[in-house]
Scaffold this motif. Structure first.
Motif, mmCIF file in Angstrom:
data_model
loop_
_atom_site.group_PDB
_atom_site.id
_atom_site.type_symbol
_atom_site.label_atom_id
_atom_site.label_comp_id
_atom_site.label_asym_id
_atom_site.label_seq_id
_atom_site.Cartn_x
_atom_site.Cartn_y
_atom_site.Cartn_z
ATOM 1 N N ARG A 151 -0.412 -11.167 -31.649
ATOM 2 C CA ARG A 151 -1.287 -10.535 -30.647
ATOM 3 C C ARG A 151 -2.253 -11.562 -30.056
ATOM 4 O O ARG A 151 -2.568 -11.505 -28.860
ATOM 5 C CB ARG A 151 -2.068 -9.386 -31.276
ATOM 6 C CG ARG A 151 -1.252 -8.156 -31.586
ATOM 7 C CD ARG A 151 -0.537 -7.563 -30.398
ATOM 8 N NE ARG A 151 -1.442 -6.964 -29.421
ATOM 9 C CZ ARG A 151 -1.018 -6.337 -28.318
ATOM 10 N NH1 ARG A 151 0.270 -6.233 -28.068
ATOM 11 N NH2 ARG A 151 -1.888 -5.825 -27.468
ATOM 12 N N GLU A 158 2.128 -10.052 -43.541
ATOM 13 C CA GLU A 158 2.330 -9.311 -42.299
ATOM 14 C C GLU A 158 1.091 -9.316 -41.414
ATOM 15 O O GLU A 158 1.191 -9.410 -40.183
ATOM 16 C CB GLU A 158 2.733 -7.858 -42.609
ATOM 17 C CG GLU A 158 3.008 -7.028 -41.363
ATOM 18 C CD GLU A 158 3.255 -5.570 -41.680
ATOM 19 O OE1 GLU A 158 3.447 -4.785 -40.726
ATOM 20 O OE2 GLU A 158 3.234 -5.199 -42.876
ATOM 21 N N ARG A 191 9.679 8.936 -33.997
ATOM 22 C CA ARG A 191 9.853 8.296 -35.300
ATOM 23 C C ARG A 191 9.936 9.319 -36.429
ATOM 24 O O ARG A 191 10.622 9.098 -37.433
ATOM 25 C CB ARG A 191 8.710 7.312 -35.563
ATOM 26 C CG ARG A 191 8.854 5.998 -34.811
ATOM 27 C CD ARG A 191 7.796 4.996 -35.212
ATOM 28 N NE ARG A 191 6.481 5.336 -34.679
ATOM 29 C CZ ARG A 191 6.051 4.992 -33.479
ATOM 30 N NH1 ARG A 191 6.831 4.322 -32.659
ATOM 31 N NH2 ARG A 191 4.835 5.322 -33.078
ATOM 32 N N LEU A 241 -1.281 1.445 -27.804
ATOM 33 C CA LEU A 241 -0.259 1.422 -28.847
ATOM 34 C C LEU A 241 -0.603 0.383 -29.912
ATOM 35 O O LEU A 241 -0.425 0.627 -31.117
ATOM 36 C CB LEU A 241 1.105 1.113 -28.236
ATOM 37 C CG LEU A 241 1.672 2.151 -27.266
ATOM 38 C CD1 LEU A 241 2.984 1.649 -26.669
ATOM 39 C CD2 LEU A 241 1.879 3.493 -27.948
ATOM 40 N N ALA A 242 -1.110 -0.781 -29.492
ATOM 41 C CA ALA A 242 -1.470 -1.820 -30.450
ATOM 42 C C ALA A 242 -2.598 -1.358 -31.364
ATOM 43 O O ALA A 242 -2.588 -1.633 -32.571
ATOM 44 C CB ALA A 242 -1.869 -3.097 -29.711
ATOM 45 N N ARG A 245 1.118 -10.501 -37.514
ATOM 46 C CA ARG A 245 0.741 -9.595 -36.435
ATOM 47 C C ARG A 245 -0.472 -10.111 -35.678
ATOM 48 O O ARG A 245 -0.521 -10.057 -34.436
ATOM 49 C CB ARG A 245 0.472 -8.198 -37.003
ATOM 50 C CG ARG A 245 1.717 -7.477 -37.493
ATOM 51 C CD ARG A 245 1.344 -6.214 -38.255
ATOM 52 N NE ARG A 245 0.583 -5.295 -37.423
ATOM 53 C CZ ARG A 245 -0.146 -4.297 -37.906
ATOM 54 N NH1 ARG A 245 -0.230 -4.124 -39.223
ATOM 55 N NH2 ARG A 245 -0.790 -3.487 -37.104
ATOM 56 N N ASP A 297 5.419 8.485 -31.581
ATOM 57 C CA ASP A 297 5.118 8.965 -32.936
ATOM 58 C C ASP A 297 6.064 10.100 -33.340
ATOM 59 O O ASP A 297 6.586 10.121 -34.471
ATOM 60 C CB ASP A 297 3.669 9.452 -33.009
ATOM 61 C CG ASP A 297 2.667 8.305 -32.999
ATOM 62 O OD1 ASP A 297 3.084 7.142 -33.156
ATOM 63 O OD2 ASP A 297 1.464 8.571 -32.825
ATOM 64 N N THR A 339 -3.259 1.678 -32.351
ATOM 65 C CA THR A 339 -2.746 2.625 -33.349
ATOM 66 C C THR A 339 -1.928 1.911 -34.411
ATOM 67 O O THR A 339 -1.897 2.333 -35.571
ATOM 68 C CB THR A 339 -1.895 3.726 -32.691
ATOM 69 O OG1 THR A 339 -0.783 3.131 -32.015
ATOM 70 C CG2 THR A 339 -2.717 4.517 -31.691
ATOM 71 N N GLN A 340 -1.257 0.813 -34.038
ATOM 72 C CA GLN A 340 -0.517 0.052 -35.043
ATOM 73 C C GLN A 340 -1.446 -0.627 -36.041
ATOM 74 O O GLN A 340 -1.035 -0.957 -37.152
ATOM 75 C CB GLN A 340 0.365 -0.980 -34.338
ATOM 76 C CG GLN A 340 1.532 -0.351 -33.590
ATOM 77 C CD GLN A 340 2.187 -1.298 -32.600
ATOM 78 O OE1 GLN A 340 1.795 -2.460 -32.480
ATOM 79 N NE2 GLN A 340 3.181 -0.810 -31.876
ATOM 80 N N TRP A 341 -2.709 -0.824 -35.641
ATOM 81 C CA TRP A 341 -3.716 -1.353 -36.562
ATOM 82 C C TRP A 341 -4.481 -0.230 -37.269
ATOM 83 O O TRP A 341 -5.433 -0.496 -37.991
ATOM 84 C CB TRP A 341 -4.704 -2.241 -35.810
ATOM 85 C CG TRP A 341 -4.160 -3.572 -35.401
ATOM 86 C CD1 TRP A 341 -3.870 -3.991 -34.130
ATOM 87 C CD2 TRP A 341 -3.861 -4.684 -36.252
ATOM 88 N NE1 TRP A 341 -3.408 -5.274 -34.137
ATOM 89 C CE2 TRP A 341 -3.390 -5.740 -35.430
ATOM 90 C CE3 TRP A 341 -3.946 -4.892 -37.628
ATOM 91 C CZ2 TRP A 341 -3.008 -6.979 -35.945
ATOM 92 C CZ3 TRP A 341 -3.556 -6.128 -38.131
ATOM 93 C CH2 TRP A 341 -3.095 -7.156 -37.298
ATOM 94 N N LEU A 374 2.264 7.414 -26.393
ATOM 95 C CA LEU A 374 1.971 7.270 -27.820
ATOM 96 C C LEU A 374 2.520 8.452 -28.616
ATOM 97 O O LEU A 374 3.192 8.266 -29.645
ATOM 98 C CB LEU A 374 0.467 7.153 -28.020
ATOM 99 C CG LEU A 374 -0.051 7.161 -29.454
ATOM 100 C CD1 LEU A 374 0.526 6.001 -30.251
ATOM 101 C CD2 LEU A 374 -1.570 7.122 -29.473
ATOM 102 N N ARG A 401 -8.202 -3.511 -34.529
ATOM 103 C CA ARG A 401 -8.224 -2.190 -33.893
ATOM 104 C C ARG A 401 -9.360 -2.101 -32.880
ATOM 105 O O ARG A 401 -9.177 -1.631 -31.757
ATOM 106 C CB ARG A 401 -8.379 -1.104 -34.957
ATOM 107 C CG ARG A 401 -8.410 0.298 -34.373
ATOM 108 C CD ARG A 401 -8.431 1.344 -35.470
ATOM 109 N NE ARG A 401 -9.676 1.316 -36.228
ATOM 110 C CZ ARG A 401 -9.766 1.023 -37.522
ATOM 111 N NH1 ARG A 401 -8.686 0.678 -38.195
ATOM 112 N NH2 ARG A 401 -10.928 1.040 -38.149
#
Length: 318
Positions: free
Chosen positions: A222, A214, A140, A299-300, A218, A137, A302-304, A133, A265
């Protein structure tokens, strides 16, 4: 005074200690590099803040792993026994930290799969997820190649000739080769996992139908993935299509006032805890897919909007 005897020497580490020391050394290397890179001239404030976060997290990881080994022999150890080749000073740049995190995540992930002790494997699996993770980060923010994600295909039973399911639909990974099916897990533990994946899919399907844009896309993607994973685990457990299949037509939903990102999340974090728990139970050499799925759900989450933490899936270390 003492009788003439050979000088004391450092104990020879066993396999478990070698694994532990390697993980500690990786964590401390990243911490030192991140500290140095954060203080360097010309580093953007947002990159420096991320580097400071990484330095703090990896220092905590080294501490939880037991820290650097000290035999207590001190000056009693002969100078030639303590001598070691001079090491080059590690590069202290954000991209160098990304590279070190990538390398550490790969080694720690493999160690989590093979560690003889379940609790150590569970801790190493969590740390490898965090390293993956943090590497992504920082890449990026500062540039550089992000980490390769481990394959999350759930193995099929040996006697099954079915085609791979959508559970394998994950980003391409540099790690190849089929993972072994986890062993050492009871039917009840697999049932819990099937239910967790299936109920998460149901909740996200409902929210996807209520959302748009979006968030809808998403949540739908998922949900589809979690539904496929529930199916794959049920097939592996041998309960698919039987009276013992724990899946239900519908599940009680969480607080409807909870925003969809917050709900998603929480679902991903709960799944991460499930996978971390099973890493500590499964037999060595069969944990790879569990470690990969711990990484994926981390990872999912944190994307939320979940914050990056040093020990994902381990609430007792929060």
């Amino acid at each position: 005074m003492r009788l003439e005897t050979p000088p004391p020497t450092e104990p020879v580490p066993d396999a478990a200690e070698v694994v532990r020391r390697t993980a500690v050394a990786d964590a401390l290397l990243v911490a030192d590099q991140a500290d140095g890179a954060a203080a360097a001239d010309g580093v953007r404030p947002d990159v420096a803040a991320e580097l400071e976060l990484i330095a703090e997290a990896t220092t905590l990881q080294a501490q939880q792993l037991g820290g650097e080994y000290d035999s207590g022999l001190g000056d009693l150890v002969a100078e030639d026994a303590r001598a070691s080749p001079s090491a080059t000073t590690p590069e202290e740049t954000p991209r160098a930290v990304v590279r070190s995190l990538r390398d550490a995540a790969t080694r720690t992930r493999a160690a989590a799969d093979q560690a003889h002790a379940g609790p150590l494997g569970r801790l190493l699996g969590s740390i490898s997820a965090a390293q993956t993770l943090y590497a992504g980060d920082l890449a990026r923010l500062a540039g550089g190649r992000g980490p390769a994600l481990p394959p999350t295909e759930i193995p099929e039973p040996a006697e099954s000739g079915a085609e791979p399911s959508d559970a394998s639909a994950t980003p391409a990974s540099a790690e190849t080769g089929p993972a072994a099916a986890p062993t050492g897990l009871s039917a009840e533990e697999l049932d819990v996992l099937v239910l967790a994946e299936d109920s998460a899919a149901y909740a996200l399907e409902v929210r996807a139908a209520q959302a748009d844009g979006e968030v809808r896309t998403r949540a739908h993607d998922r949900a589809r993935l979690h539904r496929a994973r529930a199916q794959a685990w049920a097939v592996l457990a041998g309960t698919d299509g039987t009276d013992q299949d724990p899946r239900r037509v519908a599940y009680a939903l969480r607080d409807p006032d909870t925003a969809t990102p917050d709900l998603a999340r929480g679902l991903e974090e709960d799944l991460a805890q499930n996978y971390a728990t099973l890493i500590g139970i499964a037999e060595p050499g069969t944990r790879a897919v569990l470690v990969a799925l711990l990484t994926d759900t981390t990872l999912a989450a944190t994307q939320w909007g979940a914050p990056a933490v040093p020990f994902p899936g381990l609430p007792e270390r929060a």
